[in-house]
Design a protein around this motif. Structure first.
Motif, PDB file in Angstrom:
ATOM      1  N   ASN A 124       0.820  -1.203   0.000  1.00 25.07           N
ATOM      2  CA  ASN A 124       0.000   0.000   0.000  1.00 25.07           C
ATOM      3  C   ASN A 124       0.853   1.252   0.000  1.00 25.07           C
ATOM      4  O   ASN A 124       0.569   2.215  -0.707  1.00 25.07           O
ATOM      5  CB  ASN A 124      -0.924   0.007   1.211  1.00 25.07           C
ATOM      6  N   LEU A 125       1.911   1.233   0.796  1.00 28.87           N
ATOM      7  CA  LEU A 125       2.800   2.393   0.794  1.00 28.87           C
ATOM      8  C   LEU A 125       3.338   2.622  -0.613  1.00 28.87           C
ATOM      9  O   LEU A 125       3.396   3.744  -1.096  1.00 28.87           O
ATOM     10  CB  LEU A 125       3.970   2.161   1.731  1.00 28.87           C
ATOM     11  N   ARG A 157       2.129   2.019  -3.468  1.00 35.31           N
ATOM     12  CA  ARG A 157       1.258   2.497  -4.541  1.00 35.31           C
ATOM     13  C   ARG A 157       0.521   3.770  -4.158  1.00 35.31           C
ATOM     14  O   ARG A 157      -0.398   4.187  -4.849  1.00 35.31           O
ATOM     15  CB  ARG A 157       0.271   1.413  -4.944  1.00 35.31           C
ATOM     16  N   THR A 158       0.883   4.364  -3.039  1.00 38.49           N
ATOM     17  CA  THR A 158       0.252   5.644  -2.700  1.00 38.49           C
ATOM     18  C   THR A 158       1.312   6.741  -2.638  1.00 38.49           C
ATOM     19  O   THR A 158       2.448   6.541  -3.049  1.00 38.49           O
ATOM     20  CB  THR A 158      -0.492   5.553  -1.358  1.00 38.49           C
ATOM     21  N   ARG A 159       0.908   7.853  -2.104  1.00 33.13           N
ATOM     22  CA  ARG A 159       1.771   9.035  -2.142  1.00 33.13           C
ATOM     23  C   ARG A 159       3.179   8.804  -1.579  1.00 33.13           C
ATOM     24  O   ARG A 159       4.154   9.188  -2.210  1.00 33.13           O
ATOM     25  CB  ARG A 159       1.065  10.160  -1.378  1.00 33.13           C
ATOM     26  N   PRO A 160       3.309   8.151  -0.409  1.00 33.19           N
ATOM     27  CA  PRO A 160       4.674   7.981   0.107  1.00 33.19           C
ATOM     28  C   PRO A 160       5.567   7.214  -0.854  1.00 33.19           C
ATOM     29  O   PRO A 160       6.699   7.634  -1.131  1.00 33.19           O
ATOM     30  CB  PRO A 160       4.467   7.184   1.397  1.00 33.19           C
ATOM     31  N   ARG A 182       5.361   6.864  -4.065  1.00 34.79           N
ATOM     32  CA  ARG A 182       5.700   7.649  -5.255  1.00 34.79           C
ATOM     33  C   ARG A 182       6.746   8.696  -4.936  1.00 34.79           C
ATOM     34  O   ARG A 182       7.666   8.935  -5.711  1.00 34.79           O
ATOM     35  CB  ARG A 182       4.443   8.298  -5.829  1.00 34.79           C
TER      36      ARG A 182
END
Ligand SMILES: Nc1ncnc2c1ncn2[C@@H]1O[C@H](COP(=O)(O)OP(=O)(O)OP(=O)(O)O)[C@@H](O)[C@H]1O
Ligand SMILES: Nc1ncnc2c1ncn2[C@@H]1O[C@H](COP(=O)(O)OP(=O)(O)OP(=O)(O)O)[C@@H](O)[C@H]1O
Ligand SMILES: [Mg+2]
Ligand SMILES: [Mg+2]
Lengths: 290, 260, 374, 269, 355
Positions: E194-195, E197-200, E202
């Motif tokens: 999850n980390l 594929r989310t803002r962090p 990226r």
């Protein structure tokens, strides 16, 4: 005085080993973590040759060095060349695997026992009193001499030929270097050969002075900070860095705590890295410009 | 009659690297909603000027005012947070990320997701991802890049990468857009597409554009005004036709090719 | 015939192999001798061995495999002290006796002993040091100015701490101490510190390389004092003739070959006959202990029964040790420890005795030490 | 046409064992001629040039079909430095200079493919500096800090120092100001005449390029779709519209004319 | 090469397009895998179970390293040190204060996070190997502290860590550990996925690929770099804590530099910057030595040369690793993606040219 003598002796071994890291790194950006083990291998080659030809110990020295040079070229050709263009991490790990492999092979060939090539050769490592009350042994003096010779020879070699620049070019962008006509495989094999050759010199000296066993490779790891501090791609940096680390180490043993002798220089150097993040004489590897 | 305050105003900017004076007192301002083209020979300092505005270089002297606020010497991420986006001459994309991820990174300043919400991917984290995914998709659609969505940018042809670079900046929903050589390496046909996008960005999105470009025709056709930089100094500024007719400009910059 | 199953986890490769590989070989050779002679009570010994490379995590896995899967009645550890805790954790859960046969004896075998854990080796950091320091005082006419050298591993540091405490207590001047990190390349700086501190005796208690390294460096510096180290049988045998120095003293708990005792020669022949390239006395002693223990256990031999049998065992290895290794209910080290000190006679080219076998009462000594060190 | 120095036939290149970038491309470059390769982005121009100059084994690209003949010999499977050694030099589209080396060192890396007639290294270097005076001014600067145009000049300088027989240039005027770009085409033409250099050029300034070129190929979607002599290409209606910006009526189009937001069909990868 | 998760045209919402288990086929295979994993204790021998438990611990550690090195591109050589920090925190708290595991483990995480700040700060100035060197310094410092503690408090051979207890129930036995560690590894995997594929994720990847551009896009490079170290170190220390509880002891020698090398090998062999890679790599590196052992043991040798076999195993391990890296320098995930491409394209060999 003895402190300085010790520093010189230790620095010379560090320098001989660090040169190997630098030469390979400069040419290919590969960090050769098997350097210590390749050195160990050279030590065993020396031991093998000395014991195989009793009565002719000196003859074994150049022979071991040739073996060592060929080992370097061989390692490049078989293990490192296929890694060209792939993530550097993988190439570095290949060298780690090589280190394990070499240790295993040496165990098979010679067992884990401690060996003393000098005892086999019949020569003696004798102490020489120096002015000021310090003492250095024959081998210490030889190592200092060799370190100076190697540095001068390499410096001459790189300054005269354009090879030095080609190595750096190949390290940054092998494809472009090749497109400019640089025979990158020759450059790379040569750099590996030189690196292990010099490691061979270090191995013969170290094994003669201290001992030979499958674990002496760890001193390769101790010379590694020397290469970093000097600037991984800088031959010029090796000498001052080697001296500085050896001196700090000696000072730490004497005045701080022997227990911290491998950490104190390390920490001191980190402080230096904050001032010069690319090593004493290294070149910046990343360009921040858009 | 009071001129409306310009959006960006650069005053007497100076920058040197060692002995090399890259910017020698440049003053330029960009009005709201206009396209100001910045041209000049290679090494004139155009990119450096953008870098100063954007915070990548810290000027030795001079002031940069943006929407009335002094932003001189701010770090780049703070400048970006104020709505100044840029594209780069040598693309500078995140090579190992996909096109979509590159655009989503452009949304970074508008997002709040942190370690915990991101790690959970549930509730607020998921909602935010969805909202911004939609925004990124709009940009993809706008630049007609939809088909490349999941391609790692390193494998795209140069021309497409240039567009992705513009898309990434657009995803930030900027007020001011600094463009560095968007058209180099494009064919005529692609430049026409680019022109279309830039005009739409200006008109539909009301974005102000400071555009560094070497293609004189493109610049002459699209820009509201042109400023010419030469050895770190502004040698001419004004409406395109007038500037290009200026003999000083012709000699320093255009040479024979310019008139051809 | 159903066998006695014995497991051994050892540092056969890896950094510590220098110390342990020969020990395991001797151990294995002895076991195959026992088997070739018809085993014990008519049952052969089946030896399962695993290499732990001196790594705790591997030792843990080895122990799990040998104890839980192979169901050995006895586990032997011939490895570095770092592997002790994980192995202990496993045998404690499975209630299997554990013999430290090659490495240092850990805290757990000294009184009050952990019921499951036993030790045959002579290395007992604190008691060794105590004996060594007292010997130095006794052997030297001048005042002893003692320097100490040790490798930076917790167990060795504890030994040297004891040496210094005892030394101070009996009126020896402690002039310097060097603790050498495991990766030490050059011993000269350490040795020159000891030399410059004015030491006329240096005591080292470490793995072998870290005992002999500083000594040779001292020689290279032209130092003339006396050096005392723990005499690991295999390497000291090689070192004595090579160095040919009279001022090198070796404290031992087991005889060395260089003395030329017939019992050891015989042992060496047995080992050679069964495929060990070299003899390591501590490995041999551990093997004898296992043999005796299994004999005492009889057949069938369960883990519980074996543990009981071991708790009262007395093992005599003639010619190797000054006295028997005797285990009692709460002392699994031994009730009495025997020491001998060698030195090299260069005229006769052989090791000679500097101090004959001497008995130390372990329980008493420990009590005394506890007071001194506090 | 005379015997061709370079003959590419039926070339097919696959990236990552999965993506075909170029298929069935055949082209010929006769000795001493200047040939241009045109095409929209993603057409496979860069891929074609790289295939000729050799991929380094690890590029994740491979030539799956076709041959590249150089002076009658196959250069297909050769290492890039061997290709360079035979006189083929490429100025790549990106990563064209060694960023961590200085300008001078960059120029020193070039290994000349052939001995020049009586011309020393010093002289060739001077020649490069004459063409690009900026490089001389910046000779001690780390090349990574050069401006976009300066990089291009340095790359061309390096390539010329290799003393190639065939010069492959990917996007010649990329990032160059009009003055320099114009001069450069002139320089190339002169080099061709003076040194007998053969040139294969990818260039977006189509009008200028076609003026000095002898022959041209147009690529689209990995295939050659059209080829002809330069003057005929210049006159071709599609070329005029899509590459030169000349409207159907024969008038130069303005970029403002695209304001109608017309959507053009695109072929995506 | 990252590819689409199925065709976007069949999806009606963005979340469903981004979902991990977007297709029935994926769900099916995951279910099969899950069932197999759940049922494994029925057939596993103690050694296999132990190996899997250790793999699970390794997976946690590998994820942690992968976050900072694979995603954020910051080389860390302090991994073993940070694991030691976690393990010792757990060990010391239990030994000295008798703290239960549900206090000791979070404390380990916290200590890890603190150390993360310490290692993260040099990353603002140093790059690449030079940064690696500074993280290595942290390794030495932590081990020095731990070793002082050990000899100072008389734990020469290490500390025993008791089995975790919840009320009357003790976590013991291979099966219980297997489920516990398997669960933890699964949750960690999800968290990292999850980390990523989310803002962090990226932001970290952007910093890795081109930090200057990332800064220009509004990413606070310094803050995110330090954050990467903090998250990674916290997770590493957590892994260290698990290690201590599972193996039942802590001692300095267990956290030598070689452990760091092993973890680096895991993420590289798996494929840097890939969550799946970290799992595959952790499994590979943990299991390989035992696989080598098993294979070498198949060769019948006379008893007398038996001890030499260990040197053969040692060498074979090095050789196998080298050969694998040469054949698959991009790691196990690249094998995986090649297999997938093959099936995606079947019956064609290549993507046909478009247009
Ligand atoms: N970080 C730096 N260090 C040293 N010199 C620099 C740096 N950045 C720019 N320069 C120099 O400053 C000059 C101006 O560079 P700049 O990139 O601004 O030019 P430009 O106008 O964008 O040129 P081009 O059109 O070729 O891109 C160049 O000569 C370049 O070498
Ligand atoms: N490394 C790569 N991996 C996968 N595909 C690639 C790679 N490089 C190029 N391609 C593909 O190959 C095709 C041709 O690309 P190429 O770069 O040769 O085009 P080009 O004609 O040079 O375009 P441009 O004018 O934009 O530079 C494109 O579809 C591109 O996506
Ligand atoms: Mg520029
Ligand atoms: Mg191209």
């Amino acid at each position: 005085m003895q402190l300085l003598a010790n520093t010189l002796a230790l620095a010379s071994i560090y320098i001989l080993l660090a040169v190997g890291y630098v030469v390979v790194y400069r040419a290919s950006r590969v960090l050769n973590l098997a350097h210590g083990e390749l050195m160990m291998l050279a030590g065993y080659a020396f031991f093998g040759l000395v014991s195989a030809t009793p009565g002719h110990p000196l003859w074994a020295v150049p022979a071991a060095l040739v073996v060592s040079f060929l080992a370097g070229v061989g390692v490049y050709a078989t293990l490192v060349r296929p890694m060209a263009g792939h993530p550097l991490f993988s190439a570095v790990l290949v060298t780690v695997s090589l280190g394990i492999l070499l240790r295993g092979l040496v165990l098979l060939g010679w067992t884990a026992d401690i060996l003393y090539p000098l005892a086999v050769s019949g020569y003696k490592n004798v102490p020489w009193p120096l002015p000021g009350g310090a003492v250095l042994t024959t081998i210490d003096l030889l190592s200092i001499l060799m370190a100076v010779t190697v540095l001068l020879a390499l410096w001459g070699f790189f300054a005269r030929s354009r090879l030095g620049i080609q190595m750096r070019a190949a390290a940054e962008n092998p494809l472009l270097a090749a497109q400019r006509g640089v025979n990158i495989h020759l450059v790379f094999s040569l750099s590996w050969g030189i690196s292990t050759f010099v490691a061979g010199v270090a191995a013969i000296l170290y094994a003669s002075k201290v001992r030979l066993d499958p674990e002496i490779g760890v001193i390769g790891l101790r010379a590694f900070p020397v290469a970093l501090v000097g600037g991984l791609d800088s031959l010029a940096g090796v000498a001052p860095a080697g001296l500085a680390i050896a001196l700090l180490e000696n000072l730490a043993i004497r005045y701080v705590s022997p227990l911290l002798s491998d950490v104190v220089p390390f920490l001191a150097l980190l402080v230096m890295l904050f001032v010069r993040p690319w090593g004493l004489f290294g070149t910046k590897e990343e360009i921040e410009r858009v | 009659m009071a001129e409306p305050a310009p959006l960006l105003s650069i005053q007497d900017l100076r920058l040197a690297f060692g002995g090399l004076q890259v910017l020698a007192g440049v003053s330029v301002s960009v009005g709201r909603g206009e396209i100001l083209a910045l041209v000049g020979p290679n090494g004139a300092g155009k990119t450096s000027l953008l870098n100063c505005v954007n915070g990548l270089y810290r000027p030795d002297a001079g002031r940069i005012l943006y929407a009335g606020e002094e932003i001189t010497g701010w770090p780049p991420h703070r400048v970006a947070g104020r709505g100044i986006a840029r594209s780069f001459q040598l693309v500078e994309l995140f090579r190992h990320m996909t096109v979509l991820d590159n655009l989503l990174l452009g949304r970074h300043i508008h997002m709040r997701t942190g370690i915990f919400t991101g790690g959970l991917y549930w509730g607020p984290g998921l909602r935010e991802e969805t909202v911004h995914r939609r925004a990124a998709e709009e940009v993809l659609d706008f630049l007609e890049l939809g088909g490349y969505r999941r391609r790692p940018v390193a494998s795209l042809p140069y021309g497409v990468q240039k567009l992705v670079g513009i898309g990434r900046a657009l995803a930030m929903e900027p007020t001011l857009f600094l463009v560095d050589e968007a058209a180099s390496g494009l064919t005529r046909q692609e430049k026409e597409d680019l022109a279309r996008f830039m005009l739409r960005i200006k008109h539909e999105r009301g974005v102000t554009i400071l555009w560094v470009e070497h293609d004189v025709q493109l610049v002459a056709d699209l820009a509201d005004r042109i400023a010419v930089l030469h050895y770190g100094q502004k040698i001419s500024e004004g409406a395109p036709a007038a500037v290009l007719a200026d003999p000083v400009v012709a000699e320093a910059y255009l040479g024979l090719a310019g008139r051809g | 015939q159903e066998p006695y199953k014995v497991g051994i986890t050892a540092a056969i490769t890896g950094p510590a192999a220098v110390e342990y590989a020969a020990r395991v070989e001797t151990f294995r050779a002895y076991m195959s001798k026992v088997n070739s002679e018809g085993g014990i009570n008519g049952h052969p010994i089946q030896l399962g061995y695993e290499d732990d490379r001196g790594e705790p995590a591997r030792a843990a896995t080895n122990a799990k495999k040998l104890v839980e899967q192979d169901k050995v009645v006895l586990l032997v550890n011939t490895s570095v002290s770092a592997t002790y805790k994980p192995v202990m954790a496993t045998v404690t859960e499975a209630k299997t006796p554990l013999l430290f046969g090659g490495g240092v004896c850990p805290q757990e075998v000294f009184p009050p002993a952990n019921p499951l854990m036993f030790c045959t080796t002579s290395f007992a950091a604190q008691i060794d040091s105590d004996f060594a320091v007292r010997f130095m005082k006794e052997a030297s006419k001048d005042k002893v100015r003692l320097g100490t050298a040790t490798m930076d591993i917790p167990i060795a540091r504890i030994g040297i701490d004891a040496a210094e405490a005892v030394g101070r207590k009996i009126g020896i001047e402690i002039v310097g101490r060097v603790t050498m990190p495991p990766g030490t390349a050059d011993f000269t700086p350490f040795s020159s510190k000891l030399k410059d501190a004015g030491a006329n005796w240096v005591f080292a208690w470490s793995p072998w390389s870290f005992e002999i390294g500083p000594y040779e460096a001292l020689l290279n510096l032209g130092w003339q004092g006396n050096y005392m180290l723990y005499g690991h049988q295999q390497p000291i045998d090689a070192a004595y003739p090579r160095l040919n120095r009279e001022n090198l003293y070796a404290l031992v708990g087991a005889s060395i070959l260089a003395e030329g005792l017939p019992e050891l020669k015989a042992m060496q022949e047995i080992a050679a006959k069964h495929g060990a390239s070299r003899l390591d006395v501590e490995g041999g002693v551990a093997a004898v202990a296992v043999h005796e223990a299994l004999k005492a256990c009889g057949w069938p031999c369960s883990r519980e029964k074996l543990q009981g049998a071991m708790s009262g065992l007395s093992i005599t290895v003639k010619g190797v040790k000054g006295g028997p290794i005797q285990w009692s209910r709460d002392n699994h080290f031994r009730t009495e420890q025997w020491y001998k000190v060698y030195r090299w006679d260069s005229a006769r080219q052989r090791a000679v005795t500097a101090k004959e076998w001497t008995k130390v009462d372990v329980a008493e000594k420990l009590k005394e030490l506890r007071e001194i060190i506090k | 046409m005379t015997a061709s120095l370079l003959e590419v036939s039926g070339l097919e290149v696959v990236y990552n064992h999965a993506v075909v970038a170029v298929q069935g491309v055949s082209l010929r470059v006769p000795e001493g001629r200047l040939v241009v390769l045109l095409g929209t982005n993603g057409a496979g121009k860069t891929t074609t040039l790289r295939a000729i100059s050799g991929f380094l084994g690890s590029d994740n690209a491979e030539i799956t079909q076709g041959t590249v003949l150089w002076d009658g010999q196959r250069v297909g499977g050769l290492q890039p430095y061997e290709v360079a050694g035979r006189g083929i030099t490429l100025v790549p589209e990106r990563e064209k200079i060694f960023e961590t080396l200085t300008v001078e060192e960059n120029l020193a890396t070039a290994v000349p493919a052939r001995r020049a007639r009586g011309e020393s290294r010093r002289e060739s270097l001077d020649q490069v500096f004459r063409h690009f005076p900026v490089l001389f001014e910046r000779r001690r600067q780390t090349a990574g800090y050069l401006s976009g145009g300066e990089r291009q000049m340095l790359a061309l300088g390096q390539a010329l120092l290799c003393r190639p027989r065939l010069l492959l240039v990917d996007e010649l005027s990329l990032g160059l100001a009009p003055l320099i770009a114009g001069n450069l085409l002139g320089i190339l033409e002169r080099l061709r005449a003076e040194l007998g250099l053969t040139i294969l050029l990818v260039e977006q300034n189509v009008a200028a390029a076609l003026k000095i070129a002898d022959y041209g190929y147009v690529m689209e979607h990995g295939r050659i779709v059209y080829e002809d002599t330069a003057p005929r290409l210049l006159g071709h209606a599609d070329i005029q519209e899509f590459y030169l910006g000349v409207g159907r009526e024969g008038r130069a189009k303005s970029y403002r004319d695209v304001k109608q937001y017309r959507r053009k069909r695109r072929w995506h990868g | 090469m990252s590819r689409g998760t199925g065709s976007p045209y069949l999806k009606t919402t963005y979340p469903s397009d981004a979902a991990l288990l977007g297709t029935p086929v994926r769900r099916f295979w995951l279910a099969v895998f899950g069932l197999a994993a759940l049922g494994f204790p029925l057939v596993g021998t103690p050694v296999l179970m132990d190996l899997l438990c250790r793999t699970a611990v390794a997976v946690v550690g590998a994820h942690a390293l992968n976050l900072v090195t694979g995603y954020a591109g910051q080389v860390s050589l302090g991994h073993a040190g940070l694991m030691a920090a976690g393990a010792f925190t757990a060990g010391i708290l239990t030994e000295e204060l008798g703290a239960p595991f549900w206090l000791a483990l979070p404390a380990a995480v916290l200590v890890g996070a603190l150390f993360g700040v310490v290692v993260g700060i040099p990353s603002l100035r140093l790059r690449g190997l030079y940064l690696a060197l500074s993280t290595l310094a942290l390794h030495f410092v932590i081990l020095y502290l731990a070793s002082e503690y050990q000899s100072g408090r008389g734990f020469a051979t290490g500390l025993l860590v008791p089995r975790p207890k919840v009320g009357p129930w003790t976590l013991a036995g291979a099966t219980a550990w297997y489920y516990a560690l398997g669960g933890v590894a699964t949750l960690t995997t999800l968290f990292c996925l999850n980390l990523a594929r989310t803002r962090p994720g990226r932001a970290w990847m952007a910093i890795r690929d081109r930090d200057v551009a990332a800064a220009s896009m509004g990413v606070n490079v310094a803050a995110w770099k330090v954050l990467a170290f903090v998250v990674s170190s916290a997770l590493t220390a957590f892994g260290g804590g698990l290690w201590a509880y599972y193996l039942g002891f802590v001692s300095v020698e267990a956290f030598s530099f070689f452990l760091t090398v092993e973890y680096i090998a895991m993420v590289v062999i798996g494929g840097l910057g890939s969550v799946l890679g970290a799992i595959l790599g952790a499994t590979f590196v943990t299991v390989l030595p035992y696989a080598v052992d098993a294979i070498v043991n198949l060769v019948p040798v006379p008893d007398r040369v038996h001890t030499h076999l260990f040197a053969v195993k040692f060498a074979a391990f090095g050789l196998l690793m080298a050969v694998f890296l040469i054949l698959e320098p991009r790691g196990l995930v690249s094998v995986w993606s090649r297999v997938r491409t093959y099936f995606d394209l079947w019956p064609f060999r290549y993507h046909p040219l478009k247009g």
